[in-house]
Design a protein around this motif. Structure first.
Motif, short mmCIF file in Angstrom:
data_model
loop_
_atom_site.label_atom_id
_atom_site.label_comp_id
_atom_site.label_asym_id
_atom_site.label_seq_id
_atom_site.Cartn_x
_atom_site.Cartn_y
_atom_site.Cartn_z
N ALA A 159 6.09 9.01 9.39
CA ALA A 159 7.04 10.10 9.57
C ALA A 159 7.30 10.44 11.03
CB ALA A 159 6.57 11.34 8.81
N ASP A 160 6.35 10.14 11.91
CA ASP A 160 6.52 10.47 13.32
C ASP A 160 7.25 9.38 14.12
OD1 ASP A 160 5.24 12.92 13.03
OD2 ASP A 160 3.27 12.05 13.36
N MET A 161 7.60 8.27 13.49
CA MET A 161 8.23 7.17 14.22
C MET A 161 9.63 7.49 14.71
SD MET A 161 6.90 3.70 12.45
CE MET A 161 7.63 2.70 13.73
N GLY A 162 10.38 8.25 13.92
CA GLY A 162 11.73 8.60 14.33
C GLY A 162 12.70 7.44 14.18
N LEU A 163 13.87 7.58 14.78
CA LEU A 163 14.92 6.57 14.76
C LEU A 163 15.37 6.19 13.35
CD1 LEU A 163 13.57 4.23 17.59
CD2 LEU A 163 15.30 6.04 17.78
N GLY A 164 15.16 7.09 12.39
CA GLY A 164 15.59 6.84 11.02
C GLY A 164 14.64 6.02 10.19
N PHE A 165 13.51 5.61 10.79
CA PHE A 165 12.55 4.80 10.03
C PHE A 165 11.99 5.63 8.87
CE2 PHE A 165 8.62 2.58 9.05
CZ PHE A 165 9.03 1.26 9.12
N PRO A 166 11.79 5.01 7.70
CA PRO A 166 11.29 5.75 6.53
C PRO A 166 9.93 6.40 6.78
CG PRO A 166 12.17 3.64 5.87
CD PRO A 166 12.12 3.63 7.38
N ASP A 167 9.65 7.44 6.00
CA ASP A 167 8.43 8.22 6.16
C ASP A 167 7.16 7.47 5.80
OD1 ASP A 167 9.71 10.60 6.97
OD2 ASP A 167 10.15 11.11 4.89
N LEU A 168 7.22 6.65 4.75
CA LEU A 168 6.01 6.00 4.26
C LEU A 168 6.21 4.49 4.10
CD1 LEU A 168 5.08 8.48 1.38
CD2 LEU A 168 4.20 8.48 3.73
N VAL A 169 5.20 3.74 4.52
CA VAL A 169 5.12 2.31 4.24
C VAL A 169 3.98 2.18 3.25
CG1 VAL A 169 4.73 0.01 5.18
CG2 VAL A 169 5.91 1.74 6.56
N VAL A 170 4.29 1.70 2.06
CA VAL A 170 3.32 1.67 0.97
C VAL A 170 3.08 0.23 0.54
CG1 VAL A 170 2.88 2.42 -1.41
CG2 VAL A 170 4.08 3.95 0.18
N GLY A 171 1.81 -0.13 0.42
CA GLY A 171 1.44 -1.44 -0.10
C GLY A 171 0.74 -1.27 -1.43
N TYR A 172 1.23 -1.97 -2.44
CA TYR A 172 0.60 -1.87 -3.76
C TYR A 172 0.79 -3.18 -4.51
CZ TYR A 172 -0.91 0.08 -8.21
OH TYR A 172 -1.59 0.32 -9.37
N ARG A 173 -0.32 -3.76 -4.92
CA ARG A 173 -0.32 -5.02 -5.69
C ARG A 173 0.51 -6.11 -5.03
NH1 ARG A 173 -0.12 -2.57 -11.87
NH2 ARG A 173 -2.20 -1.64 -11.77
N GLY A 174 0.33 -6.25 -3.72
CA GLY A 174 0.97 -7.34 -2.99
C GLY A 174 2.42 -7.10 -2.59
#
Length: 108
Positions: free
Chosen positions: A25-40
């Motif tokens: 969330a702190d990245m800014g520039l429109g980057f999404p809030d969450l990067v989620v990894g689940y089951r590959g």
């Protein structure tokens, strides 16, 4: 960065079912809030409150991103469905309807 009202609850719920969650969330520039990894699989989630709207920078990122689509999440139930856990999402939603103050993360 700003975090919408459901941000923390979505992170907790995803972690409770075994997902890896990177809070961007702190990245800014429109980057999404969450990067989620689940089951590959890696997912990009933009978290918004019930009436939250995408900002221009977020829309621009979504339009130009060439990986898996960015998904807007408003509830933990939506996040669970997005990672392929519809039964856990239904369990979460039922628990919220029965006792709105008792939002706890479901088991996978």
């Amino acid at each position: 960065g700003r975090r919408d009202s459901t941000h923390h609850e979505i992170v907790e719920t995803l972690e409770a079912v075994g997902a890896s969650v990177f809070d961007a969330a702190d990245m800014g520039l429109g980057f999404p809030d969450l990067v989620v990894g689940y089951r590959g699989v890696t997912y990009l989630f933009e978290v918004k409150g019930p009436k939250g709207k995408l900002r221009a920078s977020q829309l621009a990122f979504i339009r130009t991103w060439r990986g898996l689509p960015v998904t807007v999440m408003r509830t933990p139930g939506e996040a669970l469905r997005a990672v392929g856990l519809p039964d856990a999402a239904a369990q979460w939603e039922t628990r919220c309807l029965m006792s709105p103050g008792a939002r706890r993360s479901p088991r996978p």
